[in-house]
Enzyme design. Structure first.
Site, mmCIF file in Angstrom:
data_model
loop_
_atom_site.group_PDB
_atom_site.id
_atom_site.type_symbol
_atom_site.label_atom_id
_atom_site.label_comp_id
_atom_site.label_asym_id
_atom_site.label_seq_id
_atom_site.Cartn_x
_atom_site.Cartn_y
_atom_site.Cartn_z
ATOM 1 N N LYS A 194 -2.148 6.500 -5.576
ATOM 2 C CA LYS A 194 -2.415 7.508 -4.532
ATOM 3 C C LYS A 194 -1.540 7.216 -3.320
ATOM 4 O O LYS A 194 -1.572 6.139 -2.748
ATOM 5 C CB LYS A 194 -3.884 7.501 -4.082
ATOM 6 C CG LYS A 194 -4.166 8.700 -3.174
ATOM 7 C CD LYS A 194 -5.398 8.564 -2.308
ATOM 8 C CE LYS A 194 -5.182 7.882 -0.994
ATOM 9 N NZ LYS A 194 -4.395 8.648 0.014
ATOM 10 N N GLY A 247 -2.678 -1.604 3.187
ATOM 11 C CA GLY A 247 -3.134 -0.787 4.311
ATOM 12 C C GLY A 247 -3.900 -1.639 5.301
ATOM 13 O O GLY A 247 -3.634 -2.835 5.443
ATOM 14 N N SER A 248 -4.867 -1.022 5.955
ATOM 15 C CA SER A 248 -5.579 -1.716 7.022
ATOM 16 C C SER A 248 -6.583 -2.725 6.459
ATOM 17 O O SER A 248 -7.108 -2.554 5.354
ATOM 18 C CB SER A 248 -6.311 -0.700 7.897
ATOM 19 O OG SER A 248 -7.265 0.000 7.130
ATOM 20 N N THR A 249 -6.869 -3.737 7.234
ATOM 21 C CA THR A 249 -7.849 -4.750 6.844
ATOM 22 C C THR A 249 -9.228 -4.102 6.687
ATOM 23 O O THR A 249 -9.985 -4.439 5.774
ATOM 24 C CB THR A 249 -7.855 -5.878 7.888
ATOM 25 O OG1 THR A 249 -6.544 -6.472 7.886
ATOM 26 C CG2 THR A 249 -8.876 -6.948 7.576
ATOM 27 N N GLU A 250 -9.494 -3.152 7.563
ATOM 28 C CA GLU A 250 -10.773 -2.435 7.514
ATOM 29 C C GLU A 250 -10.983 -1.736 6.159
ATOM 30 O O GLU A 250 -12.007 -1.922 5.500
ATOM 31 C CB GLU A 250 -10.717 -1.406 8.646
ATOM 32 C CG GLU A 250 -11.953 -0.664 8.965
ATOM 33 C CD GLU A 250 -11.614 0.476 9.946
ATOM 34 O OE1 GLU A 250 -10.502 0.501 10.535
ATOM 35 O OE2 GLU A 250 -12.472 1.354 10.084
ATOM 36 N N GLY A 252 -9.284 -2.365 3.483
ATOM 37 C CA GLY A 252 -9.241 -3.423 2.470
ATOM 38 C C GLY A 252 -10.633 -3.937 2.131
ATOM 39 O O GLY A 252 -10.969 -4.172 0.967
ATOM 40 N N GLU A 269 -2.845 -6.174 0.399
ATOM 41 C CA GLU A 269 -1.798 -6.533 1.362
ATOM 42 C C GLU A 269 -2.171 -5.820 2.653
ATOM 43 O O GLU A 269 -2.095 -4.602 2.733
ATOM 44 C CB GLU A 269 -0.448 -6.088 0.809
ATOM 45 C CG GLU A 269 0.684 -6.912 1.361
ATOM 46 C CD GLU A 269 1.348 -6.206 2.501
ATOM 47 O OE1 GLU A 269 0.931 -6.491 3.647
ATOM 48 O OE2 GLU A 269 2.228 -5.379 2.266
ATOM 49 N N CYS A 303 3.602 -4.328 8.650
ATOM 50 C CA CYS A 303 2.496 -5.283 8.620
ATOM 51 C C CYS A 303 2.949 -6.653 9.094
ATOM 52 O O CYS A 303 2.156 -7.438 9.579
ATOM 53 C CB CYS A 303 1.911 -5.340 7.222
ATOM 54 S SG CYS A 303 3.165 -5.473 5.964
ATOM 55 N N GLU A 400 -4.315 -5.719 15.591
ATOM 56 C CA GLU A 400 -3.030 -5.181 15.169
ATOM 57 C C GLU A 400 -2.814 -3.817 15.831
ATOM 58 O O GLU A 400 -3.659 -2.932 15.717
ATOM 59 C CB GLU A 400 -3.024 -5.039 13.649
ATOM 60 C CG GLU A 400 -1.701 -4.556 13.103
ATOM 61 C CD GLU A 400 -1.693 -4.493 11.581
ATOM 62 O OE1 GLU A 400 -2.658 -3.994 10.994
ATOM 63 O OE2 GLU A 400 -0.695 -4.944 10.991
HETATM 64 P P1 NAP Z 1 -5.549 2.950 5.884
HETATM 65 O O1 NAP Z 1 -6.611 3.906 6.267
HETATM 66 O O2 NAP Z 1 -5.911 1.575 5.509
HETATM 67 O O3 NAP Z 1 -4.717 3.659 4.727
HETATM 68 C C1 NAP Z 1 -4.037 3.012 3.670
HETATM 69 C C2 NAP Z 1 -4.294 3.757 2.380
HETATM 70 O O4 NAP Z 1 -5.675 3.655 2.035
HETATM 71 C C3 NAP Z 1 -4.011 5.252 2.460
HETATM 72 O O5 NAP Z 1 -3.505 5.702 1.227
HETATM 73 C C4 NAP Z 1 -5.391 5.804 2.729
HETATM 74 O O6 NAP Z 1 -5.522 7.154 2.424
HETATM 75 C C5 NAP Z 1 -6.238 4.942 1.849
HETATM 76 N N1 NAP Z 1 -7.653 4.923 2.198
HETATM 77 C C6 NAP Z 1 -8.234 5.181 3.397
HETATM 78 N N2 NAP Z 1 -9.565 5.059 3.317
HETATM 79 C C7 NAP Z 1 -9.852 4.719 2.042
HETATM 80 C C8 NAP Z 1 -11.053 4.439 1.331
HETATM 81 N N3 NAP Z 1 -12.233 4.490 1.932
HETATM 82 N N4 NAP Z 1 -10.969 4.108 0.023
HETATM 83 C C9 NAP Z 1 -9.775 4.037 -0.592
HETATM 84 N N5 NAP Z 1 -8.609 4.295 0.022
HETATM 85 C C10 NAP Z 1 -8.634 4.632 1.326
HETATM 86 O O7 NAP Z 1 -4.494 2.861 7.040
HETATM 87 P P2 NAP Z 1 -4.184 4.020 8.099
HETATM 88 O O8 NAP Z 1 -5.418 4.731 8.526
HETATM 89 O O9 NAP Z 1 -3.159 4.860 7.506
HETATM 90 O O10 NAP Z 1 -3.627 3.150 9.291
HETATM 91 C C11 NAP Z 1 -4.550 2.459 10.129
HETATM 92 C C12 NAP Z 1 -4.055 1.093 10.449
HETATM 93 O O11 NAP Z 1 -3.872 0.331 9.255
HETATM 94 C C13 NAP Z 1 -2.691 1.029 11.085
HETATM 95 O O12 NAP Z 1 -2.717 1.320 12.435
HETATM 96 C C14 NAP Z 1 -2.294 -0.391 10.785
HETATM 97 O O13 NAP Z 1 -2.881 -1.274 11.678
HETATM 98 C C15 NAP Z 1 -2.861 -0.619 9.425
HETATM 99 N N6 NAP Z 1 -1.840 -0.427 8.387
HETATM 100 C C16 NAP Z 1 -1.358 -1.516 7.749
HETATM 101 C C17 NAP Z 1 -0.373 -1.357 6.789
HETATM 102 C C18 NAP Z 1 0.222 -2.503 6.057
HETATM 103 O O14 NAP Z 1 1.339 -2.401 5.585
HETATM 104 N N7 NAP Z 1 -0.488 -3.606 5.885
HETATM 105 C C19 NAP Z 1 0.132 -0.109 6.499
HETATM 106 C C20 NAP Z 1 -0.416 1.000 7.140
HETATM 107 C C21 NAP Z 1 -1.395 0.815 8.082
HETATM 108 P P3 NAP Z 1 -5.266 8.211 3.611
HETATM 109 O O15 NAP Z 1 -3.827 8.122 3.891
HETATM 110 O O16 NAP Z 1 -5.675 9.496 3.063
HETATM 111 O O17 NAP Z 1 -6.109 7.762 4.776
#
Ligand code: NAP
Ligand code: MG
Length: 498
Positions: A194, A247-250, A252, A269, A303, A400
């Site tokens: 996805k 993606g985010s730790t939250e 994760g 990651e 990240c 972050e």
């Molecule tokens: P995110 O919500 O963690 O999104 C990452 C992925 O997870 C996206 O494909 C997202 O889909 C999906 N996702 C979201 N909620 C989910 C759930 N409950 N179950 C399964 N998958 C889910 O990150 P973000 O909201 O895009 O960004 C927020 C923060 O995350 C950033 O500001 C940054 O601090 C951190 N981040 C870290 C990385 C990294 O490389 N480690 C990359 C991006 C962001 P959707 O796109 O539809 O929400």
């Protein structure tokens, strides 16, 4: 499609954007079962560039069923390792053929400068498919020596973990897809990926390329949709054997909970708060350029961004002034403008998040050396920002930000243990860089840092062969290199009585 506002500077990507991009499920390019779509926005202008399928649980069920059937019937297992290599190399060749188109898509979807997508993201994508293609013929087990009485022959085999769900972020959209799909295929898994809702375009174009490369139907399935629906359904799906998330730790942590139902394997990651540590004997000019690149590359949306800048008090003023000077000169603008060095943040949400942190830094007493403002009033541009007078308990230090915002802090002494402890004073442990002309000091400090990557006199450098991942709350497992196959294989021990 007449509602779309395509940038006249697009030379290669308009055709794809004009043909209602589709998801890839079971070897067919399809819309969502619900027929719903969602809008994809160019973050430089806020204009809608495409409407893409809004896949949800029903589409995830279809995709997982296809991946499951394909895996269980051995469709991919029966493809020889060398043929798997050839297929992965074919994907690499096709990505290379369409480099300009993919770089344009990445630029208008994510906001990054076209030139950066063209020379950084895309070559790494190509290399990842080639490198992992090479591993398809090399994933073997070993023979194991016996100690107990009796005569036995024992050996191990590496077998694919099964159906893999993969969820990726928006900061390096196609590269994250490549980091996930290429090793899983080399290991013999089938995949449901996805894309991030903010940046679905290159994943959907990759879906077409995967079809063109004649990857057998059902082996790779690529969906677009929202995290709370499609992502959550994938993470919880009982027929998925393993979930790989970036993606985010939250989120994760939500993935870990969702995976508990069938105890699927999980690799994560996650975020970081990586230090760039500048010692008094560093080459100051190189350290200034390096520390600026560490945070401002990809607008700080990495990240492993060097978001905490530690400099020894002897060089601190010079380093901060130098980084601030670079920040002030960075040309911020739309990714398709050839003069642009930094584009917009990816979304209105990310813009709000980063500006909220800048406000919080000011309120908690940090001083803005440069930046701290929005740029223009169209799109999601934030000026490269340097904070001084930062304290360990400020929100901008502990959390972050994921934007072009660096927090500088001096350190007083030359005790490597103490420097290491300060650098490690974070819940994250993804990466760090150490800047010094003394090789011995560099390696001693590298050993004291609790993170998955330590760079010496460089930052943000990657190779497909290098394992990447986090200590502490930066994640579980490693991507890339040979290490990634821990994520995608099971080890079977076979013992024969002789
Ligand atoms: P995110 O919500 O963690 O999104 C990452 C992925 O997870 C996206 O494909 C997202 O889909 C999906 N996702 C979201 N909620 C989910 C759930 N409950 N179950 C399964 N998958 C889910 O990150 P973000 O909201 O895009 O960004 C927020 C923060 O995350 C950033 O500001 C940054 O601090 C951190 N981040 C870290 C990385 C990294 O490389 N480690 C990359 C991006 C962001 P959707 O796109 O539809 O929400
Ligand atoms: Mg999200």
């Amino acid at each position: 499609m007449d509602t779309l506002e395509l940038d006249p500077r697009l030379r290669h990507a308009s055709t794809f954007l004009g043909r209602s991009p589709k998801m890839l499920i079971d070897g067919r390019m399809v819309g969502a079962l619900s027929s719903k779509t969602f809008e994809v926005v160019n973050p430089a202008t806020g204009a809608v560039i495409a409407n893409v399928p809004e896949g949800d649980k029903a589409d995830v069920d279809l995709a997982v069923a296809a991946a499951r059937r394909t895996f269980d019937s051995g469709v991919w297992a029966k493809v020889s390792p060398s043929e798997k290599s050839r297929i992965l190399w074919r994907v690499a060749d096709l990505v290379e053929r369409d480099l300009e188109e993919l770089a344009e898509l990445e630029s208008i979807d994510n906001g990054k400068p076209y030139a950066v997508a063209r020379v950084a993201d895309l070559p790494l994508v190509v290399d990842m498919f080639r490198y992992m293609g090479g591993w398809a013929t090399k994933l073997g087990g070993r023979t194991i020596p016996w100690s107990l009485p009796g005569q036995f022959l024992s050996y191990t085999m590496k077998e694919p973990v099964g159906v893999v769900g993969q969820i990726i972020p928006w900061n390096f959209p196609l590269l994250m897809a490549a980091w996930k799909i290429a090793p899983a295929l080399a290991a013999g898994c089938t995949v449901v990926l996805k894309a991030a809702e903010q940046t679905p375009m290159t994943a959907l174009r990759l879906a077409e390329i995967i079809q063109e490369a004649e990857v057998p139907a059902g082996v790779v399935n690529i969906l677009t949709g929202f995290g709370e629906t499609a992502g959550a359904a994938l993470a919880a799906h009982p027929d998925v054997d393993k979930i790989a998330f970036t993606g985010s730790t939250e989120v994760g942590k939500l993935i870990v909970q969702a995976a508990a139902g069938n105890l699927k394997k999980v690799s994560l990651e996650l975020g970081g708060k990586s230090p760039a540590i500048i010692l008094p004997d560093a080459d100051v000019d190189a350290a200034i350029a390096g520390a600026a690149n560490a945070i401002f590359f990809n607008h700080g949306q990495c990240c492993c961004a060097g978001s905490r800048l530690f400099a020894h008090k002897k060089v601190y003023d010079k380093i901060v002034a130098g980084v601030a000077d670079i920040a002030a000169k960075i040309k911020v603008g739309p990714g398709l403008d050839p003069a642009t060095e930094m584009g917009p943040l990816v979304s209105d949400e990310q813009f709000a998040r980063v500006t909220r942190y800048i406000k919080s830094g000011r309120e908690q007493g940090a001083k803005v050396a440069v930046g701290g403002e929005r740029v223009g009033n169209l799109g999601y541009f934030v000026a490269p920002t340097v904070f001084e007078n930062t304290k360990p308990d400020m929100q901008i230090i502990t959390e972050e930000i994921f934007g072009p915002v660096v927090c500088a802090m001096p350190f007083e002494d030359d005790d490597l243990d103490r420097i290491g402890r300060e650098a490690n004073d974070t819940s994250y442990g993804l990466a760090a860089s150490v800047w010094t002309t003394n090789g011995g000091t560099a390696h001693k400090l590298a050993q004291r840092i609790r993170s998955g990557t330590v760079w010496i006199n460089c930052h943000n450098v990657f190779d497909a062969s290098l394992p990447f991942g986090g200590y502490k709350q930066s994640g579980w497992g490693r991507e890339m290199g040979e290490e990634v196959f821990h994520n995608y294989t099971e080890t079977k021990a076979i013992t024969a009585a002789l």
